[in-house]
Design a protein around this motif. Structure first.
Motif, mmCIF file in Angstrom:
data_model
loop_
_atom_site.group_PDB
_atom_site.id
_atom_site.type_symbol
_atom_site.label_atom_id
_atom_site.label_comp_id
_atom_site.label_asym_id
_atom_site.label_seq_id
_atom_site.Cartn_x
_atom_site.Cartn_y
_atom_site.Cartn_z
ATOM 1 N N UNK A 120 20.398 -6.089 19.681
ATOM 2 C CA UNK A 120 19.966 -4.697 19.501
ATOM 3 C C UNK A 120 18.879 -4.334 20.502
ATOM 4 N N UNK A 121 17.954 -5.262 20.718
ATOM 5 C CA UNK A 121 16.861 -5.014 21.671
ATOM 6 C C UNK A 121 17.398 -4.810 23.078
ATOM 7 N N UNK A 122 18.331 -5.648 23.492
ATOM 8 C CA UNK A 122 18.896 -5.536 24.838
ATOM 9 C C UNK A 122 19.610 -4.198 24.999
ATOM 10 N N UNK A 123 20.348 -3.801 23.964
ATOM 11 C CA UNK A 123 21.048 -2.515 24.028
ATOM 12 C C UNK A 123 20.055 -1.364 24.138
ATOM 13 N N UNK A 124 18.964 -1.456 23.348
ATOM 14 C CA UNK A 124 17.951 -0.405 23.376
ATOM 15 C C UNK A 124 17.282 -0.320 24.744
ATOM 16 N N UNK A 125 16.960 -1.492 25.331
ATOM 17 C CA UNK A 125 16.329 -1.512 26.652
ATOM 18 C C UNK A 125 17.245 -0.891 27.698
ATOM 19 N N UNK A 126 18.506 -1.245 27.636
ATOM 20 C CA UNK A 126 19.463 -0.687 28.600
ATOM 21 C C UNK A 126 19.571 0.827 28.426
ATOM 22 N N UNK A 127 19.609 1.268 27.157
ATOM 23 C CA UNK A 127 19.723 2.705 26.892
ATOM 24 C C UNK A 127 18.500 3.449 27.412
ATOM 25 N N UNK A 128 17.312 2.881 27.135
ATOM 26 C CA UNK A 128 16.084 3.514 27.627
ATOM 27 C C UNK A 128 16.053 3.532 29.141
#
Length: 309
Positions: A57-65
């Protein structure tokens, strides 16, 4: 023949009156045991641990940001913070032009004042009511410009580091006008101040006050030429009245004080000490006829004198 018995008269081992499969066989007729080896148990799929889920989830959030920031950057939106002096600063959030200068957005000063920027409108409107027309460099007013203050004052001239610096014209709401040099927002250097009353001062300013040599022309015709300190006549100077009287001498705190000569329009002359604008101390008084008194004066009156014919 009884189905429970075989030809030898023995019980048929495969017989099952309920139609169930023989012992040792599964419902599909398969024997779960082969050659005496027990069947292998099916392995359950391991569930992903909580830590792995959170990492994903963190990796997805970082990529999205990151993608969002990249999109904002590509659209020309920037956040800029510029220090002014000490702890003072100015910030900008909005679009910039091809040179990186603010184009459309919001400026916020450390003192709480903010401004909406829209270069297409050709002006910057501040939250305190001031309106600025001119260019910005690193978010600060720079070069030639004009500012209309909320109180009615207007300045038009040079700016540097967001302040009035250089030559300019400042018109006060009460009608006073100053034309001259500015430094850090204050009158500083050579300039001319025209008062709404009709008085005019031409000379030097320091930190917004008359300081140094200058000439003050009063609306009633009086003229003073001399030195100023913090708006007051201080030091040597010459004051000429409209009626023809002239004082030449020392001034302290805007008053005739020290040694000086007062010449009346009718020809009378006093040379000596002054205090609080009056003859006070030792001095000499001369009449047009040539008659003189030399002695002491107090509050403009002779108190003891020696007469000379």
């Amino acid at each position: 023949m009884d189905n429970r018995m075989n030809n030898n008269g023995m019980r048929n081992p495969g017989y099952n009156p309920q139609g169930q499969p023989p012992r040792g066989q599964n419902p599909q007729g398969q024997n779960p045991q082969r050659n005496g080896v027990p069947p292998r148990k099916r392995r359950r799929k391991k569930k992903a641990s909580f830590g792995k889920v959170m990492l994903i989830i963190f990796i997805i959030a970082v990529v999205a940001v990151g993608l969002m920031v990249l999109g904002i950057y590509m659209s020309g939106v920037r956040f800029i913070k510029v220090p002014i002096e000490g702890e003072l600063y100015v910030k900008f959030l909005g679009k910039v032009d091809e040179y990186g200068d603010p184009y459309k957005g919001k400026i916020i000063y450390s003192d709480g004042i903010s401004a909406n920027v829209n270069i297409d409108e050709g002006k910057i409107v501040y939250s305190n009511g001031d309106v600025y027309y001119g260019g910005l460099t690193n978010l600060l007013k720079e070069g030639d410009g004009k500012i209309e203050y909320a109180n009615g004052d207007v300045y038009e001239g040079e700016f540097s580091k967001d302040r009035l610096n250089g030559d300019g014209r400042y018109t006060y709401k009460d009608g006073d006008v100053y034309v001259g040099e500015f430094q850090n927002g204050l009158k500083h250097g050579n300039g001319t101040y025209n008062y709404a009353t009709g008085d005019v001062f031409i000379g030097k300013f320091k930190n917004d006050k008359r300081s140094g040599s200058g000439e003050y022309r009063y609306a009633d015709g009086d003229v003073f030429i001399g030195n100023y300190v913090n708006n007051y006549k201080e030091g040597a100077g010459v004051y000429t009245w409209a009626n023809g009287d002239v004082y030449q001498g020392d001034f302290i705190g805007d008053k005739r004080e020290g040694i000086g000569t007062y010449t009346w329009a009718n020809g009378e002359v006093y040379t000596g000490e002054f205090k609080d604008n009056m003859m006070c101390g030792k001095g000499k008084y001369t009449w047009p006829s040539g008659r003189t008194y030399e002695g002491y004066f107090e509050n403009g009156v002779i108190v003891r004198a020696e007469t000379e014919e």
